[in-house]
Design a protein around this motif. Sequence first.
Motif, PDB file in Angstrom:
ATOM      1  N   THR A 213      25.335 -29.056  35.120  1.00  0.00           N
ATOM      2  CA  THR A 213      25.138 -27.696  35.611  1.00  0.00           C
ATOM      3  C   THR A 213      23.729 -27.387  36.118  1.00  0.00           C
ATOM      4  O   THR A 213      23.571 -26.535  36.971  1.00  0.00           O
ATOM      5  CB  THR A 213      25.498 -26.665  34.530  1.00  0.00           C
ATOM      6  N   HIS A 214      22.704 -28.048  35.576  1.00  0.00           N
ATOM      7  CA  HIS A 214      21.337 -27.691  35.935  1.00  0.00           C
ATOM      8  C   HIS A 214      20.417 -28.909  35.959  1.00  0.00           C
ATOM      9  O   HIS A 214      20.589 -29.822  35.155  1.00  0.00           O
ATOM     10  CB  HIS A 214      20.748 -26.694  34.929  1.00  0.00           C
ATOM     11  N   LEU A 215      19.445 -28.867  36.858  1.00  0.00           N
ATOM     12  CA  LEU A 215      18.381 -29.871  36.849  1.00  0.00           C
ATOM     13  C   LEU A 215      17.407 -29.516  35.734  1.00  0.00           C
ATOM     14  O   LEU A 215      16.978 -28.370  35.629  1.00  0.00           O
ATOM     15  CB  LEU A 215      17.621 -29.858  38.175  1.00  0.00           C
ATOM     16  N   ILE A 216      17.058 -30.483  34.896  1.00  0.00           N
ATOM     17  CA  ILE A 216      16.066 -30.279  33.847  1.00  0.00           C
ATOM     18  C   ILE A 216      14.973 -31.318  34.059  1.00  0.00           C
ATOM     19  O   ILE A 216      15.251 -32.517  34.141  1.00  0.00           O
ATOM     20  CB  ILE A 216      16.679 -30.411  32.444  1.00  0.00           C
ATOM     21  N   ILE A 217      13.735 -30.834  34.177  1.00  0.00           N
ATOM     22  CA  ILE A 217      12.633 -31.703  34.578  1.00  0.00           C
ATOM     23  C   ILE A 217      11.358 -31.346  33.825  1.00  0.00           C
ATOM     24  O   ILE A 217      11.288 -30.315  33.168  1.00  0.00           O
ATOM     25  CB  ILE A 217      12.381 -31.566  36.097  1.00  0.00           C
ATOM     26  N   ASP A 218      10.337 -32.203  33.976  1.00  0.00           N
ATOM     27  CA  ASP A 218       9.031 -31.882  33.404  1.00  0.00           C
ATOM     28  C   ASP A 218       8.148 -31.268  34.496  1.00  0.00           C
ATOM     29  O   ASP A 218       8.555 -31.142  35.656  1.00  0.00           O
ATOM     30  CB  ASP A 218       8.389 -33.103  32.747  1.00  0.00           C
ATOM     31  N   THR A 219       6.944 -30.885  34.136  1.00  0.00           N
ATOM     32  CA  THR A 219       6.048 -30.193  35.072  1.00  0.00           C
ATOM     33  C   THR A 219       5.680 -31.059  36.271  1.00  0.00           C
ATOM     34  O   THR A 219       5.588 -30.566  37.399  1.00  0.00           O
ATOM     35  CB  THR A 219       4.779 -29.715  34.335  1.00  0.00           C
ATOM     36  N   HIS A 220       5.487 -32.341  36.057  1.00  0.00           N
ATOM     37  CA  HIS A 220       5.144 -33.260  37.150  1.00  0.00           C
ATOM     38  C   HIS A 220       6.234 -33.232  38.230  1.00  0.00           C
ATOM     39  O   HIS A 220       5.946 -33.082  39.417  1.00  0.00           O
ATOM     40  CB  HIS A 220       4.957 -34.677  36.596  1.00  0.00           C
ATOM     41  N   VAL A 221       7.484 -33.353  37.812  1.00  0.00           N
ATOM     42  CA  VAL A 221       8.597 -33.361  38.771  1.00  0.00           C
ATOM     43  C   VAL A 221       8.767 -31.977  39.402  1.00  0.00           C
ATOM     44  O   VAL A 221       9.074 -31.858  40.588  1.00  0.00           O
ATOM     45  CB  VAL A 221       9.898 -33.843  38.101  1.00  0.00           C
ATOM     46  N   LYS A 222       8.547 -30.932  38.626  1.00  0.00           N
ATOM     47  CA  LYS A 222       8.646 -29.565  39.165  1.00  0.00           C
ATOM     48  C   LYS A 222       7.723 -29.400  40.369  1.00  0.00           C
ATOM     49  O   LYS A 222       8.116 -28.867  41.410  1.00  0.00           O
ATOM     50  CB  LYS A 222       8.289 -28.538  38.093  1.00  0.00           C
ATOM     51  N   LYS A 223       6.487 -29.871  40.248  1.00  0.00           N
ATOM     52  CA  LYS A 223       5.527 -29.756  41.348  1.00  0.00           C
ATOM     53  C   LYS A 223       5.994 -30.516  42.580  1.00  0.00           C
ATOM     54  O   LYS A 223       5.776 -30.077  43.705  1.00  0.00           O
ATOM     55  CB  LYS A 223       4.155 -30.273  40.906  1.00  0.00           C
ATOM     56  N   ILE A 224       6.641 -31.652  42.356  1.00  0.00           N
ATOM     57  CA  ILE A 224       7.105 -32.485  43.472  1.00  0.00           C
ATOM     58  C   ILE A 224       8.288 -31.858  44.203  1.00  0.00           C
ATOM     59  O   ILE A 224       8.335 -31.841  45.432  1.00  0.00           O
ATOM     60  CB  ILE A 224       7.461 -33.899  42.969  1.00  0.00           C
ATOM     61  N   ILE A 225       9.261 -31.319  43.452  1.00  0.00           N
ATOM     62  CA  ILE A 225      10.475 -30.807  44.104  1.00  0.00           C
ATOM     63  C   ILE A 225      10.392 -29.338  44.506  1.00  0.00           C
ATOM     64  O   ILE A 225      11.225 -28.861  45.268  1.00  0.00           O
ATOM     65  CB  ILE A 225      11.745 -31.072  43.278  1.00  0.00           C
ATOM     66  N   LEU A 226       9.391 -28.627  44.007  1.00  0.00           N
ATOM     67  CA  LEU A 226       9.263 -27.196  44.309  1.00  0.00           C
ATOM     68  C   LEU A 226       9.383 -26.870  45.802  1.00  0.00           C
ATOM     69  O   LEU A 226      10.135 -25.960  46.166  1.00  0.00           O
ATOM     70  CB  LEU A 226       7.955 -26.641  43.734  1.00  0.00           C
ATOM     71  N   PRO A 227       8.701 -27.576  46.692  1.00  0.00           N
ATOM     72  CA  PRO A 227       8.796 -27.212  48.112  1.00  0.00           C
ATOM     73  C   PRO A 227      10.213 -27.274  48.689  1.00  0.00           C
ATOM     74  O   PRO A 227      10.534 -26.532  49.603  1.00  0.00           O
ATOM     75  CB  PRO A 227       7.891 -28.230  48.809  1.00  0.00           C
ATOM     76  N   ILE A 228      11.069 -28.134  48.139  1.00  0.00           N
ATOM     77  CA  ILE A 228      12.407 -28.244  48.735  1.00  0.00           C
ATOM     78  C   ILE A 228      13.460 -27.374  48.049  1.00  0.00           C
ATOM     79  O   ILE A 228      14.529 -27.162  48.609  1.00  0.00           O
ATOM     80  CB  ILE A 228      12.893 -29.707  48.816  1.00  0.00           C
ATOM     81  N   VAL A 229      13.176 -26.868  46.835  1.00  0.00           N
ATOM     82  CA  VAL A 229      14.197 -26.069  46.134  1.00  0.00           C
ATOM     83  C   VAL A 229      13.826 -24.607  45.937  1.00  0.00           C
ATOM     84  O   VAL A 229      14.666 -23.807  45.513  1.00  0.00           O
ATOM     85  CB  VAL A 229      14.563 -26.699  44.760  1.00  0.00           C
ATOM     86  N   LYS A 230      12.597 -24.232  46.249  1.00  0.00           N
ATOM     87  CA  LYS A 230      12.122 -22.878  45.904  1.00  0.00           C
ATOM     88  C   LYS A 230      12.965 -21.750  46.492  1.00  0.00           C
ATOM     89  O   LYS A 230      13.035 -20.675  45.898  1.00  0.00           O
ATOM     90  CB  LYS A 230      10.664 -22.715  46.298  1.00  0.00           C
ATOM     91  N   ASP A 231      13.622 -21.966  47.610  1.00  0.00           N
ATOM     92  CA  ASP A 231      14.425 -20.909  48.228  1.00  0.00           C
ATOM     93  C   ASP A 231      15.840 -20.813  47.645  1.00  0.00           C
ATOM     94  O   ASP A 231      16.621 -19.957  48.054  1.00  0.00           O
ATOM     95  CB  ASP A 231      14.535 -21.137  49.735  1.00  0.00           C
ATOM     96  N   TYR A 232      16.160 -21.697  46.706  1.00  0.00           N
ATOM     97  CA  TYR A 232      17.532 -21.772  46.206  1.00  0.00           C
ATOM     98  C   TYR A 232      17.688 -21.421  44.731  1.00  0.00           C
ATOM     99  O   TYR A 232      18.773 -21.512  44.194  1.00  0.00           O
ATOM    100  CB  TYR A 232      18.087 -23.179  46.452  1.00  0.00           C
TER     101      TYR A 232
END
Length: 186
Positions: free
Chosen positions: A68-87
């Motif tokens: 149901t959900h992506l669960i990540i650490d802060t390092h990965v959050k910074k990496i994927i933020l630009p592609i998921v922030k609008d969703y």
Amino acid sequence: MDIYKLSLPDNIVDIVFIHVKDKIKPKHYLWNKFPVLENWERLPVELDEYDDKGKKLKRVDFLGTSSTHLIIDTHVKKIILPIVKDYGEFLPLYHNSEDFWIFNVTNIIDAINFELSEQRFPEEDINYESPNLSKAVMYKSKVENGFIFRVPQKNYYDTYFTQSFIDEILKLNLIGFTYKRAATAV
């Protein structure tokens, strides 16, 4: 066009929600399918790092307990933020030594084509609020630009995504992003 959802690989470190008396379970927050950050209380988690035989499990970039959900650490959050922030939105979790985040997808698309989908129990009347489908078919016109989304029906909690989302994630060379085909879009 294929639509995908998260799948869980075996033998990897997992995040486990710790039951806290008098706390609302994570699903009550996250299965409502709307932004919850404003009222979010960090849910306590722990890492499940060993299998049943005591063998240390592999740590990957995408941790999780469900599809149901992506669960990540802060390092990965910074990496994927630009592609998921609008969703959707990142919701912090509580762990005693690391920061973890759960991505709550708020991009809701009413995409299921009930006429072409196959019911698990065809003898029953289809219930559009809570359909029980063995094979889901989605409207291509609604999902082709969906990227990452959820559907509004009550018992569908999975996060769905298109091939373009997969391609963007794979470009980032992160470990542990696994998925499976969930539906066809026509």
